[in-house]
Design a protein around this motif. Structure first.
Motif, PDB file in Angstrom:
ATOM      1  N   SER A 113       0.815  -1.218   0.000  1.00  0.00           N
ATOM      2  CA  SER A 113       0.000   0.000   0.000  1.00  0.00           C
ATOM      3  C   SER A 113       0.844   1.262   0.000  1.00  0.00           C
ATOM      4  O   SER A 113       0.558   2.222  -0.720  1.00  0.00           O
ATOM      5  N   LEU A 114       1.889   1.277   0.821  1.00  0.00           N
ATOM      6  CA  LEU A 114       2.767   2.435   0.949  1.00  0.00           C
ATOM      7  C   LEU A 114       4.210   1.994   0.781  1.00  0.00           C
ATOM      8  O   LEU A 114       4.595   0.918   1.230  1.00  0.00           O
ATOM      9  N   ALA A 115       5.007   2.850   0.128  1.00  0.00           N
ATOM     10  CA  ALA A 115       6.418   2.509  -0.080  1.00  0.00           C
ATOM     11  C   ALA A 115       7.165   2.424   1.248  1.00  0.00           C
ATOM     12  O   ALA A 115       8.039   1.583   1.425  1.00  0.00           O
ATOM     13  N   VAL A 116       6.805   3.300   2.195  1.00  0.00           N
ATOM     14  CA  VAL A 116       7.444   3.304   3.511  1.00  0.00           C
ATOM     15  C   VAL A 116       6.355   3.316   4.580  1.00  0.00           C
ATOM     16  O   VAL A 116       5.505   4.195   4.596  1.00  0.00           O
ATOM     17  N   SER A 117       6.382   2.334   5.471  1.00  0.00           N
ATOM     18  CA  SER A 117       5.371   2.250   6.520  1.00  0.00           C
ATOM     19  C   SER A 117       5.899   1.384   7.652  1.00  0.00           C
ATOM     20  O   SER A 117       6.672   0.446   7.426  1.00  0.00           O
ATOM     21  N   LEU A 118       5.472   1.692   8.891  1.00  0.00           N
ATOM     22  CA  LEU A 118       5.873   0.889  10.040  1.00  0.00           C
ATOM     23  C   LEU A 118       5.119  -0.437  10.078  1.00  0.00           C
ATOM     24  O   LEU A 118       5.542  -1.372  10.743  1.00  0.00           O
ATOM     25  N   LYS A 119       3.989  -0.512   9.357  1.00  0.00           N
ATOM     26  CA  LYS A 119       3.201  -1.736   9.322  1.00  0.00           C
ATOM     27  C   LYS A 119       3.016  -2.176   7.878  1.00  0.00           C
ATOM     28  O   LYS A 119       2.605  -1.396   7.028  1.00  0.00           O
ATOM     29  N   THR A 120       3.338  -3.422   7.591  1.00  0.00           N
ATOM     30  CA  THR A 120       3.174  -3.941   6.245  1.00  0.00           C
ATOM     31  C   THR A 120       1.693  -4.012   5.893  1.00  0.00           C
ATOM     32  O   THR A 120       0.878  -4.479   6.675  1.00  0.00           O
ATOM     33  N   SER A 121       1.341  -3.545   4.697  1.00  0.00           N
ATOM     34  CA  SER A 121      -0.043  -3.631   4.246  1.00  0.00           C
ATOM     35  C   SER A 121      -0.067  -3.838   2.739  1.00  0.00           C
ATOM     36  O   SER A 121       0.824  -3.371   2.015  1.00  0.00           O
ATOM     37  N   LEU A 122      -1.088  -4.538   2.272  1.00  0.00           N
ATOM     38  CA  LEU A 122      -1.218  -4.855   0.856  1.00  0.00           C
ATOM     39  C   LEU A 122      -2.593  -4.464   0.347  1.00  0.00           C
ATOM     40  O   LEU A 122      -3.604  -4.652   1.033  1.00  0.00           O
ATOM     41  N   ASP A 123      -2.634  -3.896  -0.858  1.00  0.00           N
ATOM     42  CA  ASP A 123      -3.879  -3.703  -1.589  1.00  0.00           C
ATOM     43  C   ASP A 123      -3.994  -4.845  -2.589  1.00  0.00           C
ATOM     44  O   ASP A 123      -3.038  -5.145  -3.322  1.00  0.00           O
ATOM     45  N   VAL A 124      -5.152  -5.494  -2.621  1.00  0.00           N
ATOM     46  CA  VAL A 124      -5.330  -6.703  -3.419  1.00  0.00           C
ATOM     47  C   VAL A 124      -6.378  -6.461  -4.493  1.00  0.00           C
ATOM     48  O   VAL A 124      -7.489  -5.996  -4.207  1.00  0.00           O
ATOM     49  N   PHE A 125      -6.019  -6.777  -5.737  1.00  0.00           N
ATOM     50  CA  PHE A 125      -6.880  -6.573  -6.893  1.00  0.00           C
ATOM     51  C   PHE A 125      -7.153  -7.917  -7.560  1.00  0.00           C
ATOM     52  O   PHE A 125      -6.219  -8.627  -7.934  1.00  0.00           O
ATOM     53  N   LEU A 126      -8.423  -8.279  -7.706  1.00  0.00           N
ATOM     54  CA  LEU A 126      -8.776  -9.499  -8.414  1.00  0.00           C
ATOM     55  C   LEU A 126      -8.431  -9.352  -9.893  1.00  0.00           C
ATOM     56  O   LEU A 126      -8.239  -8.242 -10.399  1.00  0.00           O
ATOM     57  N   ALA A 127      -8.376 -10.479 -10.596  1.00  0.00           N
ATOM     58  CA  ALA A 127      -7.942 -10.471 -11.991  1.00  0.00           C
ATOM     59  C   ALA A 127      -8.762  -9.511 -12.850  1.00  0.00           C
ATOM     60  O   ALA A 127      -8.225  -8.774 -13.683  1.00  0.00           O
ATOM     61  N   GLU A 128     -10.070  -9.472 -12.623  1.00  0.00           N
ATOM     62  CA  GLU A 128     -10.930  -8.593 -13.430  1.00  0.00           C
ATOM     63  C   GLU A 128     -10.759  -7.126 -13.064  1.00  0.00           C
ATOM     64  O   GLU A 128     -11.260  -6.243 -13.757  1.00  0.00           O
ATOM     65  N   ASN A 129     -10.046  -6.851 -11.996  1.00  0.00           N
ATOM     66  CA  ASN A 129      -9.815  -5.474 -11.555  1.00  0.00           C
ATOM     67  C   ASN A 129      -8.315  -5.187 -11.510  1.00  0.00           C
ATOM     68  O   ASN A 129      -7.849  -4.348 -10.753  1.00  0.00           O
TER      69      ASN A 129
END
Length: 206
Positions: A113-129
């Motif tokens: 989600s962010l290049a630099v962050s204290l907490k790892t986070s992911l944005d997830v996109f399905l194949a159609e999106n």
């Protein structure tokens, strides 16, 4: 991104099938995920049910660029392949069914989600999106990791899975890469999908 008001995926809600409907159960699932570094460049995850039955296993590269991880069932059949894409400020993974690299077999893409962050986070996109560059709204959001002692996955504002990190902490075991996650996957949620996100978040954190 999840909103301030959060709900939780419950019995009776529509099934969330990303990898396959066979991994959706009509009741909550408590899973144990064990991670162990095999050597300097590879590690191994195993996923067990409460009775100790092996459900999933994930092998792959623990370090380096253009990494690849493979999820298999207990018999060794390949379920999906996770590939890290290039060198970027935001780690990005593409996940295909089986061993494929073909566009038509793409299941989802996950990007930090962010290049630099204290907490790892992911944005997830399905194949159609799968159109991150044009600013599409993500289908799921995952955040947490071992050092945060938690991990959560949201669909919009609804919690679909959560993790508690269980361990008897010692620097020796942590440096060797041995630790466990306890995962609660909500009803009708694809647990293979949740485990894939957990591995990617854990990988990004490491």
């Amino acid at each position: 991104m999840p909103k301030n008001k959060k709900t939780e995926w419950q019995v009776g809600d529509p099934a969330i099938s990303v990898v396959s409907g066979q991994f959706c159960n009509p009741y909550p699932m408590d899973l144990m995920v064990k991670r162990k570094v095999q050597n300097f460049s590879k590690d191994h995850y195993q996923v067990f049910d409460p009775s100790g039955n092996l459900l999933l296993q994930i092998d792959g590269q623990a370090f380096g660029f253009n990494r690849k991880r493979v999820m298999r069932d207990p018999a060794g059949f390949t379920i999906l392949t996770m590939r890290q894409k290039g060198i970027t400020l935001k780690n990005k993974w593409e996940v295909h069914g089986g061993e494929s690299k073909e566009k038509e077999d793409l299941l989802f893409t996950a990007q930090q989600s962010l290049a630099v962050s204290l907490k790892t986070s992911l944005d997830v996109f399905l194949a159609e999106n799968n159109n991150v560059k044009k600013g599409s709204t993500c289908d799921f959001h995952a955040s947490g990791g071992y050092s945060n002692i938690s991990f959560k996955v949201f669909k919009s504002d609804a919690l679909i899975a959560g993790v508690g990190v269980t361990h008897k902490f010692t620097w020796g075991s942590f440096c060797k890469g041995k630790y466990n996650f306890r995962v609660r996957v909500n009803p009708e949620v694809d647990y293979a999908f949740i485990i894939a996100l957990l591995v990617m978040v854990d990988d990004n954190e490491n």
